[in-house]
Design an enzyme around this catalytic site. Structure first.
Site, short mmCIF file in Angstrom:
data_model
loop_
_atom_site.label_atom_id
_atom_site.label_comp_id
_atom_site.label_asym_id
_atom_site.label_seq_id
_atom_site.Cartn_x
_atom_site.Cartn_y
_atom_site.Cartn_z
N LYS A 17 0.84 -1.19 0.00
CA LYS A 17 0.00 0.00 0.00
C LYS A 17 0.88 1.25 0.00
O LYS A 17 1.95 1.26 0.61
CB LYS A 17 -0.93 0.00 1.22
CG LYS A 17 -1.97 -1.11 1.18
CD LYS A 17 -2.91 -1.06 2.36
CE LYS A 17 -3.94 -2.17 2.31
NZ LYS A 17 -4.88 -2.14 3.45
N ARG A 23 -16.94 -6.36 8.83
CA ARG A 23 -17.47 -5.15 8.22
C ARG A 23 -18.64 -5.48 7.31
O ARG A 23 -18.77 -6.61 6.81
CB ARG A 23 -16.39 -4.42 7.43
CG ARG A 23 -15.92 -5.15 6.17
CD ARG A 23 -14.74 -4.45 5.54
NE ARG A 23 -14.31 -5.12 4.32
CZ ARG A 23 -13.15 -4.88 3.70
NH1 ARG A 23 -12.31 -3.99 4.20
NH2 ARG A 23 -12.84 -5.53 2.59
N LYS A 32 -12.39 -10.44 7.64
CA LYS A 32 -10.98 -10.57 7.28
C LYS A 32 -10.24 -11.18 8.47
O LYS A 32 -10.35 -10.68 9.60
CB LYS A 32 -10.38 -9.20 6.93
CG LYS A 32 -11.04 -8.55 5.72
CD LYS A 32 -10.49 -7.15 5.47
CE LYS A 32 -9.07 -7.20 4.99
NZ LYS A 32 -8.56 -5.86 4.62
N TYR A 69 -14.91 5.82 0.06
CA TYR A 69 -13.93 6.23 -0.95
C TYR A 69 -14.43 5.86 -2.33
O TYR A 69 -15.35 5.03 -2.48
CB TYR A 69 -12.56 5.57 -0.70
CG TYR A 69 -12.59 4.09 -0.49
CD1 TYR A 69 -12.52 3.19 -1.56
CD2 TYR A 69 -12.71 3.55 0.80
CE1 TYR A 69 -12.54 1.83 -1.36
CE2 TYR A 69 -12.74 2.19 1.01
CZ TYR A 69 -12.66 1.33 -0.07
OH TYR A 69 -12.71 -0.03 0.14
N ARG A 87 -13.18 4.20 -5.77
CA ARG A 87 -12.10 3.31 -6.21
C ARG A 87 -12.07 3.20 -7.72
O ARG A 87 -13.09 2.93 -8.36
CB ARG A 87 -12.24 1.93 -5.58
CG ARG A 87 -11.33 0.85 -6.17
CD ARG A 87 -11.30 -0.39 -5.32
NE ARG A 87 -10.60 -0.15 -4.05
CZ ARG A 87 -10.41 -1.09 -3.13
NH1 ARG A 87 -10.87 -2.31 -3.32
NH2 ARG A 87 -9.77 -0.80 -2.01
N GLU A 108 -3.06 0.63 -3.93
CA GLU A 108 -2.82 -0.75 -3.50
C GLU A 108 -2.40 -1.57 -4.71
O GLU A 108 -3.12 -1.63 -5.72
CB GLU A 108 -4.08 -1.34 -2.87
CG GLU A 108 -3.85 -2.68 -2.20
CD GLU A 108 -5.02 -3.12 -1.34
OE1 GLU A 108 -5.06 -4.29 -0.93
OE2 GLU A 108 -5.89 -2.26 -1.07
N LYS A 147 -7.46 1.41 6.74
CA LYS A 147 -8.48 2.45 6.88
C LYS A 147 -9.20 2.34 8.22
O LYS A 147 -9.50 3.34 8.86
CB LYS A 147 -9.48 2.35 5.72
CG LYS A 147 -8.85 2.45 4.33
CD LYS A 147 -9.90 2.28 3.26
CE LYS A 147 -9.31 2.37 1.85
NZ LYS A 147 -8.48 1.19 1.53
#
Length: 753
Positions: free
Chosen positions: A204, A268, A285, A363, A365, A427, A459
């Site tokens: 990143k 999330r 994750k 965001y 992307r 990324e 983030k």
């Protein structure tokens, strides 16, 4: 360098007459002040505003003309590409065969359009800064405050807010068709390829807003913009991604993700597009340590928005979520069982740990990837914003706030509820076979001045640390450095250049121009280009190190070079005062050079024995061949009162084994000393008793010291403490004790004789 000099050095010659007349405006202020003997009358103010308004009209009109020109050129290029591809496919009778020169000529035209988009972007950036500078100078010199008022005029003619993504998407499609000679890669845009034996590398980077458009234009020359529905016109809303991160009131998920503990989870809820989207993805994750042989995984399943609240409370069962999926039979029973297991685990975790919505991230992307081929995937997240959800104290039990949508920059939110991230996040994901190098252009990109490497940036972690200062006292390593400008001087020739005419050259950033670069920096930049290359893990290495398997990665370099505070668990403790930021030109140049050396794995510099300063310290001991770089003292970064900075340290099982082997080695040596002492006691004379006592004391001291060090090391390793694990005094003291014991014995025996 003053802005007037910067403007003259960076302007594009073709656009010369359309830039803000900064020097003339500044001279106008000085002249009127001189004529008024230091005072600025209402007439002067009215006349100056009229001149300023005409400058704004000039810049705004030119930007609109150039934008329209680019749109027309793209349409003409599209017609030419379609015609050339049709000729190549033989859709016309009695036409000349398509030649390679025609493709090259058309590719050159597209590259000229790319260069024009880049130049227009730099033109708008430079003029916007010019207006801000002259307004600030006016308010300071005259005492008349017009900056807030004139900002409304700038917003009404917001030439600097042009969104070039629609140009970039269209140019990318045309460029890919020409580059592949009418045979672009086909495949499912959402597919991930079919490779089995690959190593996935993810890195990143931060990208300053001045470099975002240029970076997109550079990437599209090598990878097309990933478009999921080519038949649909580009809509910025389609690029929006919003995620709601869950956590408990102690932020245990935040701490686990920050420390990268084995099995650390992030839960999330995510949706793509606007608030009207009905499909919500529930994701988990899970972090896995490398030594486990497993990879960190991200798993998810879809659920309808109307069922989210009930599912998170346990009122909507897992069987109900997948009832329709079982009826449709679009997935195999095994796949459905895996999804049900995932949903059941997430539901149990959320309910049992009383998790609530904590942080929202938003965001836009833009992804670059060949359809159906995931070997190289690059995504750029812009307009990144973190928003406080605070499900514990918020009125109502809805899974997300309903007072906001995707209306960036979320002006209606109070300052404490929003964190507008100042940079874009790049990324880079690579899937390369073992021993295979990444593409050359990727290596040049990640080593260029356009990006700043930030390993393990998150983030969720950034949003939690900034939005909940009263609950979170452990910061990620990058947070104290947010006030530092990441723009830097070009490290090598990389970026957008005009193919057919070189009317001018523009700097990639305003902070550093060619006049600011010293001879030392130019030499260093050339040496760096010749002797560095990105390493397989997405970072960089020096040519002298080659492919050393023992080379430290970014995480290990951070922990290896960090100093050890009193408690040993964290690198930096709070101080009563935070060191002031040195904004001098000398410090900025030093900082620019230091960041230019990040690809040498010196993000946190330190020597081999673990001695170092801090996250933003002097660059010492780095060299290019036979040309060492002298140490430079830049400011010391400290955490504010009540906060600590966590630096990630990688711990594998072999580290524990190394501690055990060290303890056993000391234990073995102590046994030898004890055996010698026992032998002397049983078979020696009176003088041997003294030697026996000396060896006994040495043996017992060695055992106690070895056990103490083993326990201390084990505790620090378990806490992932960035401390100095090497033994500085132990071996020397042990040797001294043995030497004294033998010396006394020899001396007594000598005197007896």
């Amino acid at each position: 360098m003053k802005f007037g000099q910067q403007l003259r050095a960076s302007l594009i010659q073709e656009y010369f007459y359309y830039y803000i007349s900064y020097d003339e405006l500044k001279q106008e202020l000085k002249t009127r002040l001189k004529q008024g003997h230091g005072s600025f009358t209402a007439d002067d103010e009215r006349d100056f505003l009229r001149i300023l308004e005409s400058e704004l009209d000039k810049v705004h009109a030119f930007q609109k003309v150039k934008s329209g020109e680019i749109v027309r050129r793209i349409k003409v290029a599209e017609a030419e590409v379609d015609s050339l591809i049709d000729r190549l496919a033989g859709n016309f009778d009695q036409v000349d065969p398509v030649t390679e020169e025609e493709f090259l000529d058309l590719q050159g035209k597209l590259e000229d359009i790319i260069a024009d988009v880049h130049d227009l972007d730099k033109f708008t950036q430079l003029n916007y800064v010019g207006f801000q500078k002259i307004l600030k100078k006016h308010d300071k010199m005259t005492g008349w405050i017009i900056k807030p008022i004139f900002q409304a005029r700038l917003n009404a003619k917001a030439f600097y807010q042009e969104n070039y993504d629609q140009y970039i998407v269209k140019i990318s499609q045309l460029y890919e068709r020409v580059r592949t000679r009418g045979n672009p890669t086909q495949g499912d845009s959402s597919a991930g390829g079919s490779q089995q034996n690959f190593i996935r590398q993810t890195t990143k980077y931060w990208v300053h807003e001045d470099n975002i458009t240029e970076l997109k234009l550079v990437i599209l020359k090598h990878l097309p913009v990933l478009v999921f529905d080519p038949t649909k016109p580009f809509d910025e809303k389609d690029t929006a991604i919003t995620s709601i991160y869950y956590d408990d009131d102690k932020f245990s998920l935040y701490e686990g993700r920050l420390k990268k503990t084995e099995g650390a989870e992030a839960i999330r809820l995510r949706w793509y597009g606007g608030m009207e989207q009905d499909t919500i993805f529930v994701e988990r994750k899970t972090h896995r340590e490398d030594w486990t042989g497993e990879k960190s995984v991200k798993a998810r399943f879809a659920i309808k928005e109307k069922h989210v609240n009930a599912f998170m409370k346990g009122e909507f069962t897992v069987e109900q979520v997948f009832e329709k999926m079982r009826r449709d039979k679009k997935k195999s029973p095994q796949e459905i069982e895996n999804l049900e297991r995932l949903a059941r685990e997430i539901q149990y975790t959320v309910i049992s740990r009383q998790m609530k919505p904590a942080v929202r991230s938003f965001y836009n992307r833009l992804a670059f990837q060949l359809p159906g081929d995931a070997r190289v995937r690059i995504s750029l997240d812009t307009q990144l914003t973190m928003i406080r959800e605070d499900g514990w104290n918020r009125a109502g039990n809805n899974w997300r706030r309903t007072d906001i949508g995707i209306d960036w920059p979320f002006k209606d939110l109070p300052p404490g509820d929003v964190e507008r991230f100042p940079y874009a996040v790049l990324e880079v994901k690579l899937q390369t076979h073992a021993g295979q190098e990444p593409p050359e252009w990727i290596r040049e990109l990640v080593a260029s001045h356009l990006v700043e490497a930030v390993p393990k940036f998150s983030k969720f972690i950034h949003g939690g640390a900034t939005l909940f200062p009263d609950k979170i006292h452990l910061w990620p390593y990058w947070l104290p450095q947010m006030a530092i400008d990441i723009r830097k001087a070009p490290t090598h020739d990389f970026g957008i250049d005009r193919r057919m005419h070189n009317s001018s050259t523009t700097e990639s950033d305003f902070a550093y121009s060619s006049d600011d670069e010293t001879e030392f920096e130019r030499t260093t930049r050339k040496q760096r280009k010749a002797l560095t290359y990105p390493a397989a893990d997405g970072g960089s290495s020096t040519a002298s190190h080659g492919s050393d398997p023992n080379r430290l990665d970014e995480e290990e370099a951070v922990g290896h070079s960090a100093p050890s505070p009193d408690n040993g668990e964290y690198v930096y403790d709070s101080d009563d005062e935070i060191a002031p930021i040195d904004n001098s030109k000398k410090a900025r140049l030093k900082l620019s050079l230091k960041r230019g050396l990040n690809s040498l794995k010196k993000v946190l510099p330190g020597s081999a024995n673990g001695n170092a300063t801090t996250t933003d310290p002097s660059v010492a001991g780095i060299g290019f061949g036979d040309a060492p770089i002298e140490a430079m003292n830049v400011r010391r970064i400290r955490a504010p009162p009540g906060k600590k900075i966590f630096v990630p340290v990688r711990v594998e099982p072999k580290v524990y084994f190394a501690g055990e082997r060290t303890f056993l080695a000391w234990f073995e040596f102590a046994v030898y000393l004890g055996a010698i002492a026992t032998t002397l006691l049983n078979f020696g004379d009176r003088l041997s008793m003294y030697a026996a006592w000396g060896f006994t004391v040495s043996s017992v001291a060695s055992l106690i010291y070895a056990l103490t060090m083993y326990i201390w090391r084990s505790q620090k390793i378990r806490k992932r403490a960035a401390v100095k694990y090497h033994d500085k005094w132990g071996p020397s003291v042990l040797c001294l004790l043995v030497f004294v014991s033998i010396g006394i014995t020899v001396w007594l025996r000598w005197n007896e004789i």
